[in-house]
Every structure is written in structure tokens, then in C-alpha cells.
Enzyme design. Sequence first.
Site, PDB file in Angstrom:
ATOM      1  N   ASN A  28       0.847  -1.174   0.000  1.00 23.60           N
ATOM      2  CA  ASN A  28       0.000   0.000   0.000  1.00 23.60           C
ATOM      3  C   ASN A  28       0.889   1.232   0.000  1.00 23.60           C
ATOM      4  O   ASN A  28       2.078   1.139  -0.336  1.00 23.60           O
ATOM      5  CB  ASN A  28      -0.987  -0.033   1.182  1.00 23.60           C
ATOM      6  CG  ASN A  28      -0.308  -0.051   2.542  1.00 23.60           C
ATOM      7  OD1 ASN A  28       0.767   0.521   2.741  1.00 23.60           O
ATOM      8  ND2 ASN A  28      -0.939  -0.703   3.503  1.00 23.60           N
ATOM      9  N   ASN A  47      -4.436  -8.397   9.337  1.00 21.58           N
ATOM     10  CA  ASN A  47      -3.268  -8.058   8.537  1.00 21.58           C
ATOM     11  C   ASN A  47      -2.825  -6.621   8.813  1.00 21.58           C
ATOM     12  O   ASN A  47      -3.607  -5.772   9.245  1.00 21.58           O
ATOM     13  CB  ASN A  47      -3.588  -8.226   7.054  1.00 21.58           C
ATOM     14  CG  ASN A  47      -4.647  -7.237   6.585  1.00 21.58           C
ATOM     15  OD1 ASN A  47      -4.368  -6.090   6.287  1.00 21.58           O
ATOM     16  ND2 ASN A  47      -5.901  -7.696   6.518  1.00 21.58           N
ATOM     17  N   LYS A  82     -12.745  -1.292  -3.042  1.00 26.21           N
ATOM     18  CA  LYS A  82     -11.777  -0.330  -2.506  1.00 26.21           C
ATOM     19  C   LYS A  82     -10.414  -0.543  -3.124  1.00 26.21           C
ATOM     20  O   LYS A  82     -10.006  -1.681  -3.374  1.00 26.21           O
ATOM     21  CB  LYS A  82     -11.679  -0.454  -0.982  1.00 26.21           C
ATOM     22  CG  LYS A  82     -10.825   0.623  -0.337  1.00 26.21           C
ATOM     23  CD  LYS A  82     -10.936   0.601   1.182  1.00 26.21           C
ATOM     24  CE  LYS A  82     -10.018  -0.414   1.809  1.00 26.21           C
ATOM     25  NZ  LYS A  82     -10.029  -0.339   3.296  1.00 26.21           N
ATOM     26  N   MET A  83      -9.701   0.560  -3.346  1.00 25.36           N
ATOM     27  CA  MET A  83      -8.350   0.500  -3.886  1.00 25.36           C
ATOM     28  C   MET A  83      -7.432   1.433  -3.105  1.00 25.36           C
ATOM     29  O   MET A  83      -7.881   2.341  -2.405  1.00 25.36           O
ATOM     30  CB  MET A  83      -8.336   0.902  -5.369  1.00 25.36           C
ATOM     31  CG  MET A  83      -8.842   2.310  -5.634  1.00 25.36           C
ATOM     32  SD  MET A  83      -8.709   2.814  -7.369  1.00 25.36           S
ATOM     33  CE  MET A  83      -6.949   3.147  -7.467  1.00 25.36           C
ATOM     34  N   LYS A  84      -6.128   1.178  -3.221  1.00 24.77           N
ATOM     35  CA  LYS A  84      -5.126   1.974  -2.533  1.00 24.77           C
ATOM     36  C   LYS A  84      -4.735   3.192  -3.363  1.00 24.77           C
ATOM     37  O   LYS A  84      -4.703   3.148  -4.597  1.00 24.77           O
ATOM     38  CB  LYS A  84      -3.882   1.125  -2.256  1.00 24.77           C
ATOM     39  CG  LYS A  84      -4.164  -0.115  -1.414  1.00 24.77           C
ATOM     40  CD  LYS A  84      -4.748   0.234  -0.061  1.00 24.77           C
ATOM     41  CE  LYS A  84      -4.923  -0.985   0.814  1.00 24.77           C
ATOM     42  NZ  LYS A  84      -5.468  -0.652   2.137  1.00 24.77           N
ATOM     43  N   ASP A 138      -8.126   4.484  -0.299  1.00 22.37           N
ATOM     44  CA  ASP A 138      -7.459   4.357   0.997  1.00 22.37           C
ATOM     45  C   ASP A 138      -6.000   4.764   0.861  1.00 22.37           C
ATOM     46  O   ASP A 138      -5.236   4.139   0.123  1.00 22.37           O
ATOM     47  CB  ASP A 138      -7.567   2.904   1.459  1.00 22.37           C
ATOM     48  CG  ASP A 138      -6.923   2.647   2.806  1.00 22.37           C
ATOM     49  OD1 ASP A 138      -6.459   3.610   3.447  1.00 22.37           O
ATOM     50  OD2 ASP A 138      -6.888   1.473   3.220  1.00 22.37           O
ATOM     51  N   ALA A 139      -5.602   5.814   1.600  1.00 22.15           N
ATOM     52  CA  ALA A 139      -4.227   6.316   1.557  1.00 22.15           C
ATOM     53  C   ALA A 139      -3.346   5.727   2.647  1.00 22.15           C
ATOM     54  O   ALA A 139      -2.142   6.012   2.692  1.00 22.15           O
ATOM     55  CB  ALA A 139      -4.217   7.841   1.671  1.00 22.15           C
ATOM     56  N   ASN A 140      -3.915   4.936   3.554  1.00 15.74           N
ATOM     57  CA  ASN A 140      -3.139   4.270   4.600  1.00 15.74           C
ATOM     58  C   ASN A 140      -2.262   5.213   5.411  1.00 15.74           C
ATOM     59  O   ASN A 140      -1.146   4.891   5.803  1.00 15.74           O
ATOM     60  CB  ASN A 140      -2.285   3.141   4.019  1.00 15.74           C
ATOM     61  CG  ASN A 140      -3.126   1.954   3.582  1.00 15.74           C
ATOM     62  OD1 ASN A 140      -3.332   1.744   2.384  1.00 15.74           O
ATOM     63  ND2 ASN A 140      -3.638   1.181   4.532  1.00 15.74           N
ATOM     64  N   GLU A 184     -10.253   7.416   2.633  1.00 18.65           N
ATOM     65  CA  GLU A 184      -9.873   6.760   3.882  1.00 18.65           C
ATOM     66  C   GLU A 184      -8.469   7.112   4.339  1.00 18.65           C
ATOM     67  O   GLU A 184      -7.521   7.119   3.541  1.00 18.65           O
ATOM     68  CB  GLU A 184      -9.985   5.238   3.709  1.00 18.65           C
ATOM     69  CG  GLU A 184      -9.579   4.429   4.917  1.00 18.65           C
ATOM     70  CD  GLU A 184      -9.746   2.934   4.704  1.00 18.65           C
ATOM     71  OE1 GLU A 184      -9.110   2.162   5.450  1.00 18.65           O
ATOM     72  OE2 GLU A 184     -10.511   2.530   3.791  1.00 18.65           O
ATOM     73  N   GLU A 196      -8.823   2.515  11.762  1.00 17.22           N
ATOM     74  CA  GLU A 196      -8.325   1.143  11.838  1.00 17.22           C
ATOM     75  C   GLU A 196      -7.024   1.032  12.626  1.00 17.22           C
ATOM     76  O   GLU A 196      -6.672  -0.051  13.095  1.00 17.22           O
ATOM     77  CB  GLU A 196      -8.117   0.561  10.441  1.00 17.22           C
ATOM     78  CG  GLU A 196      -6.944   1.152   9.675  1.00 17.22           C
ATOM     79  CD  GLU A 196      -6.755   0.517   8.312  1.00 17.22           C
ATOM     80  OE1 GLU A 196      -5.710  -0.121   8.108  1.00 17.22           O
ATOM     81  OE2 GLU A 196      -7.646   0.664   7.464  1.00 17.22           O
ATOM     82  N   ASP A 219     -10.950  -1.903  14.598  1.00 19.55           N
ATOM     83  CA  ASP A 219     -10.833  -3.341  14.362  1.00 19.55           C
ATOM     84  C   ASP A 219     -10.580  -4.027  15.702  1.00 19.55           C
ATOM     85  O   ASP A 219      -9.531  -3.847  16.313  1.00 19.55           O
ATOM     86  CB  ASP A 219      -9.676  -3.591  13.399  1.00 19.55           C
ATOM     87  CG  ASP A 219      -9.447  -5.063  13.072  1.00 19.55           C
ATOM     88  OD1 ASP A 219     -10.033  -5.928  13.733  1.00 19.55           O
ATOM     89  OD2 ASP A 219      -8.651  -5.338  12.153  1.00 19.55           O
ATOM     90  N   HIS A 240     -12.269  -2.572   9.969  1.00 21.32           N
ATOM     91  CA  HIS A 240     -11.152  -3.036   9.153  1.00 21.32           C
ATOM     92  C   HIS A 240     -10.888  -4.514   9.451  1.00 21.32           C
ATOM     93  O   HIS A 240     -11.281  -5.037  10.479  1.00 21.32           O
ATOM     94  CB  HIS A 240      -9.916  -2.198   9.514  1.00 21.32           C
ATOM     95  CG  HIS A 240      -8.608  -2.819   9.131  1.00 21.32           C
ATOM     96  ND1 HIS A 240      -7.901  -3.653   9.981  1.00 21.32           N
ATOM     97  CD2 HIS A 240      -7.864  -2.719   8.001  1.00 21.32           C
ATOM     98  CE1 HIS A 240      -6.779  -4.031   9.385  1.00 21.32           C
ATOM     99  NE2 HIS A 240      -6.729  -3.487   8.191  1.00 21.32           N
ATOM    100  N   GLU A 260     -15.450  -5.107   6.267  1.00 20.14           N
ATOM    101  CA  GLU A 260     -14.510  -5.224   5.155  1.00 20.14           C
ATOM    102  C   GLU A 260     -14.378  -6.689   4.753  1.00 20.14           C
ATOM    103  O   GLU A 260     -14.628  -7.597   5.540  1.00 20.14           O
ATOM    104  CB  GLU A 260     -13.141  -4.672   5.575  1.00 20.14           C
ATOM    105  CG  GLU A 260     -12.121  -4.604   4.453  1.00 20.14           C
ATOM    106  CD  GLU A 260     -10.862  -3.858   4.875  1.00 20.14           C
ATOM    107  OE1 GLU A 260     -10.215  -3.271   3.993  1.00 20.14           O
ATOM    108  OE2 GLU A 260     -10.519  -3.854   6.083  1.00 20.14           O
ATOM    109  N   SER A 261     -13.967  -6.918   3.513  1.00 19.51           N
ATOM    110  CA  SER A 261     -13.757  -8.277   3.014  1.00 19.51           C
ATOM    111  C   SER A 261     -12.525  -8.302   2.119  1.00 19.51           C
ATOM    112  O   SER A 261     -12.291  -7.378   1.339  1.00 19.51           O
ATOM    113  CB  SER A 261     -14.979  -8.737   2.211  1.00 19.51           C
ATOM    114  OG  SER A 261     -14.694  -9.902   1.467  1.00 19.51           O
ATOM    115  N   TYR A 262     -11.732  -9.362   2.258  1.00 23.29           N
ATOM    116  CA  TYR A 262     -10.607  -9.604   1.352  1.00 23.29           C
ATOM    117  C   TYR A 262     -10.899 -10.882   0.583  1.00 23.29           C
ATOM    118  O   TYR A 262     -10.549 -11.972   1.026  1.00 23.29           O
ATOM    119  CB  TYR A 262      -9.305  -9.746   2.134  1.00 23.29           C
ATOM    120  CG  TYR A 262      -8.840  -8.475   2.794  1.00 23.29           C
ATOM    121  CD1 TYR A 262      -8.209  -7.477   2.054  1.00 23.29           C
ATOM    122  CD2 TYR A 262      -9.043  -8.261   4.145  1.00 23.29           C
ATOM    123  CE1 TYR A 262      -7.785  -6.304   2.646  1.00 23.29           C
ATOM    124  CE2 TYR A 262      -8.623  -7.084   4.750  1.00 23.29           C
ATOM    125  CZ  TYR A 262      -7.995  -6.113   4.003  1.00 23.29           C
ATOM    126  OH  TYR A 262      -7.580  -4.952   4.597  1.00 23.29           O
TER     127      TYR A 262
END
Length: 388
Positions: A19, A53, A181-183, A212-214, A238, A264, A291, A321, A340-342
Site C-alpha cells: 500500500n 493483517n 476499494k483501492m489503494k 485508501d491512503a493508509n 480513507e 483502523e 478493528d 477493518h 470489510e472483506s478480502y
Amino acid sequence: MRIVDIREQTLPISSPIRNAYIDFSKMTLSLVAVITDVVRDGKPVVGYGFNSNGRYGQGKLMRERFIPRILEADPASLLDDAGDNLDPHRIWDAMFTNEKPGGHGERSVAIGTIDMAVWDAVAKIADKPLFQLLADRYGDGRPHRNVFVYAAGGYYYPGKDLDKLKDEMRSYIERGYNVVKMKIGGAPLDDDLRRIDAALSVLKDGQKLAVDANGRFGLDTAIAYAKALSRYDLFWYEEAGDPLDFELQATLRNYYDKPMATGENLFSMQDARNLVRYGGMRPDRDWLQFDCALSYGLVEYLRTLDMLGQHGWSRTRCIPHGGHQMSLNIAAGLGLGGNESYPDLFQPFGGFPDGLRVENGFITMPDLPGIGFEGKADLIRVMRELSA
């Protein structure tokens, strides 16, 4: 009734993805098994848990401090008033014995992971899905069995061009998700805007993109992105800046009037309270992503929900998260806004029980004991190896 053993194993969930802040090439997590002397179908009841994670395995902290405190406690002191089940709150208190307040850091992950396994065991001993147990204890007994979920992905990785990004997003839509969602923040702004345009090009009416910019941006860059992102109708923007930079978050609302999300990487009720007090978050449109697996577990999450209610926030604005089944059960049992889902990442720990379908962005909770890990064949296989 007692806990006879608690086991921890650090496992890799490495991936070539990254990310805006970290890569996942050496990422690990802790898997925990809480083994009880309660017998069901001829076998001891075992509760399982793991941390989300983005934070590494915490086995050393568990083995040196938190697991011994539980195993050394009077077993009767860890039971509920009726004496017929474990009490997660009393077990949490035992873990936190001799710990100073503040400085939450990695210990919140260690405790949160064990707490997940405890709740799994408690629900199994009660012979209920965890979401039903939570609805019975903390609600009106009627869980929200249909839970909104979104697909998280859109990471940076070598050789991933715009066409591959579009293929990824399209695959989530084809599997029933309507929010993906994307980074962002791991490339220059102009490049990220091209990536956003590519992702949006595969979405249809009623489908949304979150970014999402983390926590990558300082204030000036966060504002620059906010101005550029304002042209889009995004599901949310985000974690623009450092999670503890509440002033940055509060300032950003002056430049972005659409939904934002963060939380998160806040690991206690107190940090969550500071966010809603000083971070400028808006209860009518913004989202909170605490989370439980990273923030002292469900025992602490219940305190956080109580605090949010006192500050005028609906728990429906919480979408945790982590993409794990613990938060999925909390969402169903306590009426959160979703989870959220991965779908493809961090296996076997990401994803839902086998055969569970996403339909128009929602899943329907299955009647599985505890958290429901037994419904995911590749995951429960790894878990049972630890408890064997």
C-alpha cells in the site's frame, strides 16, 4: 470448567502487494487456540483467534505476559456468575493485570487476538453462533443476519497496469460486491487519478469505489488529494494522514465535504474517543473502522460502542477493518454498518465460510457455532493443527 491450555503460532501471510506505507512481503500474524475442558461431540471445545493483517504476530508478548496470567488465575475467577461458561470480561481483566494505561501499541493486538479465541470458545460452549450470542446479551435477541460487505483490494504490486486493476475490480463486481476499494498514495497524484478513473470505468450505476491512503499524507498532500477527489462520487476517502493526527483530519473536512473514513489504526476506546472529540469526524456521513482484533478485542470494542453512543454516533457508522469473521459476527450481532472483506488476499485467514455468496453487496450469516471458522475448510485445517 476451565481453560486447560492456550497455544500460539506465528504464521506468514506474505504477499508481493504494497500500500502507500508498507509492503506485505514479510507480514505475519498470530494464530491462537484456547483449549477448554468442556466436551462437545466427544472432543474438547477449542476457541480460535488471529490478528488482522497489517500488524505482525505478537507471540512473544502473549507467551511472556498474557497467556501466563490466564493460566495462573483461579479457574473459578474466569467464569460467569452462573458458572456455566467462561466470562470474556473477567479473562480480559486477568490479561490486563499489572498493565499501565496508555501506550497501547502492540499489546492491544496480543490481547485482541486472545480475546477473539475466548469469544469463539464462549459461543461454542453456549452452542450458538457468536452473532446470536451477542444479540442475546447486548441487544434484543434479533441479529442483523444480512450484513453489508465491501471488497478491499487495489494494491500496488509489480507489473500491475491499469488493465489488471480493472480486471481485479471487475472480478469483485462479478462476485456480488457493489462497493470496492483501492489503494492510493503509493504513486504520484496524477498516476493515482488515472488508476481511479480506470477502476471507475468498470463500475455501473449503484456501484461505488472507496480509496485508501493508509495514513501516508501530510496536510498539504491530503488537501491536494481531497480537492482532486472531490470531482468523484466516492464511497469514502480513507485515512489520509497519520491516524493520531486529529488536527489534520479535522482540517481536511474543510476541503472535502464527502464521506471520509478512519480508525483502523486506533487501538483503544480512549484513542477512539479522541478521534470523535478532536478529529472533526461527522456522524452524518463519515465512517469509523476500529478493528477489534487489533484493539484489545471485543471486550474493548463494547466500551468503544458505548462511548460512541454517548457522543451521538450510531453504531451503523462503524465498518471494521480487517476482513475477518470476528468483525462479521459483531456486525450481525450488534448492528454495525457492515464489514470489510478480502476475497483473494491473506488466505486462508481472509474471506467467508465456504459457499457463502455475496448478493448485491450483502451476505447472509450462516448458522455455524462460535465465530464460524469450522465453515472454512482451508482455515479450520490450519487451526486444528495448532490445537491437536
